[in-house]
Design a protein around this motif. Structure first.
Motif: not given
Ligand code: NAD
Length: 424
Positions: A60-66, A133-139, A103-113
């Motif tokens: 069990k644990g989050g996924i971090r985008y950074h 999985p679960a949310p973590d920093v910037y997810t 993730p701040k440099k991605l468009s919403k569509k890119e983030l989804e992709e």
């Protein structure tokens, strides 16, 4: 914390849990390190899922985008999740995921992709009974929703228990939004009760999801919030702040420091303020060997991850300040994630009241177990002294803090489960 530091930490604590060399060695290695390159709009992003230990249940644990995500960091975080789920007695092991991306440099569509690509890369190793999985920093919950959709497409059937932290309408749990703070409240209430602390004046550093909800929940009870802060600075009022008014100012003007009816203070002054309870709820490493001597609080509740440096921890322990460690203090979030998983598996939806009651039971029980370990550990020094070691080494061989007791307890549980499953 680097993974080298994790290993050093483990080697220091494990003897207190009575672990053998073989058992320590088994705890030092992640079970699986999964890696991939995710391609979005022609750019590649390194991605990881590290499954550290599943002796006590699915990973069990989050996924971090950074941008600073690395294999080393994800490995350390996956280890900490193994400890955290054990401390709170959740039937899970520990894992963690991450993508090296801003993730701040991605468009919403890119983030989804990117999020869908993550699931396509790792889905064969994930699943409600394997790794959740679960949310973590910037997810966010929205990202969890995209990931669930991708997983269900690949699987060809509904599987909401694949991921937690989803939006309510996709099977998320009630109370998730305040779970971390509410879990912290229950831990603090136990500490106040058992130490007999009478004066309940609180200073909170950080006014985001964790800190603001904490301020609101404590103000509703019989606590006096004398100081709060955010990245732009803090405010202090000895008679107590009107938290609802402070929240309005934060929402309209962007910072608590804009609140006019209190004295402005710096974040450093907040830490050293005349409070009996200090709640760091923002950054790691803010309580240091430089300021630990000046902290007046009798109880520190670590709502943030890693706010106290190891050197500061030793100073606080010597001064008999009760530090309620992050692995317990902020475990309300992962505990409600567990409730979400159970609800999904049973196809149920629990009421807010029911979840809060179950959360309190979990946190109270975890606190009680650590408290007992701490009390027994203090007594055991004499035994170690007599049987194994010299008096000079006694200090480093007994459970000197509530934090150490929490780690010792977690390690014992993980090893016991590992032996039971013949993994060790
Ligand atoms: P958040 O982004 O919602 O809020 C962070 C707050 O910290 C903001 O008010 C920000 O202004 C403040 N801050 C930033 N820099 C600061 C500084 N230099 N001094 C003082 N304040 C500063 O984040 P969050 O979700 O509230 O998380 C805060 C901490 O709690 C983190 O350490 C996080 O890992 C931990 N945590 C949060 C959760 C959760 O469910 N939210 C769960 C477990 C752990």
């Amino acid at each position: 914390m680097s993974f080298t530091n994790v290993i050093q930490f483990l080697e220091k604590i494990a003897p207190l849990a009575g672990l053998s060399k073989k058992e320590i060695a088994a705890l030092q290695k992640p079970n699986k390190v999964l890696k991939a390159e995710l391609t979005v709009n022609g750019k590649n992003y390194p991605a990881y899922r590290i499954q550290f230990n599943n002796a006590r249940g699915p990973y069990k644990g989050g996924i971090r985008y950074h941008p600073e995500v690395s294999e080393d960091e994800v490995k350390s975080l996956a280890f900490w999740m193994t400890i955290k789920t054990a401390v709170t007695d959740l039937p899970f092991g520990g894992g963690k995921g991450g993508v090296t991306v801003n993730p701040k440099k991605l468009s919403k569509k890119e983030l989804e992709e990117l999020s869908r690509a993550y699931v396509r890369a790792f889905y064969k190793n994930l699943g409600p009974d394997v790794d959740i999985p679960a949310p973590d920093v910037y997810t966010t919950p929205e990202i969890m929703g995209w990931m669930l959709d991708e997983y269900q497409k690949l699987l060809g059937k509904k599987a909401p228990a694949f991921i937690t932290g989803k939006p309510l309408e996709l099977g998320g749990s009630k109370v998730r939004d305040i779970a971390t703070a509410l879990g912290g409240v229950f831990v603090l209430e136990q500490a106040v009760k058992r130490t007999g602390l009478k004066k309940k004046t609180v200073a909170i550093q950080g006014f985001g999801n964790a800190g603001m909800n904490m301020a609101q929940l404590l103000a509703e009870r019989d606590y006096t919030i004398i100081a709060v802060s955010d990245s732009k600075g803090g405010i202090y009022e000895a008679k107590g702040l009107d938290i609802e008014e402070v929240i309005k100012v934060k929402e309209t003007k962007g910072s608590v420091s804009e609140y006019a009816k209190a004295t402005k203070i710096s974040n450093e002054e907040l830490l050293e303020s005349d409070c009996s309870i200090l709640i760091p709820s923002a950054l790691s490493g803010v309580i240091t060997k430089e300021n630990a001597q000046k902290i007046k609080a009798k109880i520190i509740l670590e709502l943030a991850n890693g706010p106290t440096t190891p050197e500061a921890d030793e100073i606080l322990s010597a001064r008999k300040t009760l530090v309620l460690p992050d692995i317990l203090a902020n475990a309300g979030g992962v505990t409600v994630s567990y409730f979400e998983w159970v609800q999904n598996k049973k196809n149920e939806s629990w009421s807010e009241q029911e979840i809060k009651k179950k959360l309190q039971e979990k946190m109270d029980s975890a606190f009680g177990q650590i408290w007992d370990e701490f009390s027994d550990g203090k007594k055991s020094c004499g035994k170690y002294d007599k049987d194994h070691i010299s008096a000079e080494r006694c200090d480093s061989f007994h459970i000197s803090s509530f934090r150490t007791a929490a780690y010792v307890l977690a390690l014992k549980k993980i090893v016991a489960a590992g032996k039971n499953k013949k993994l060790i």
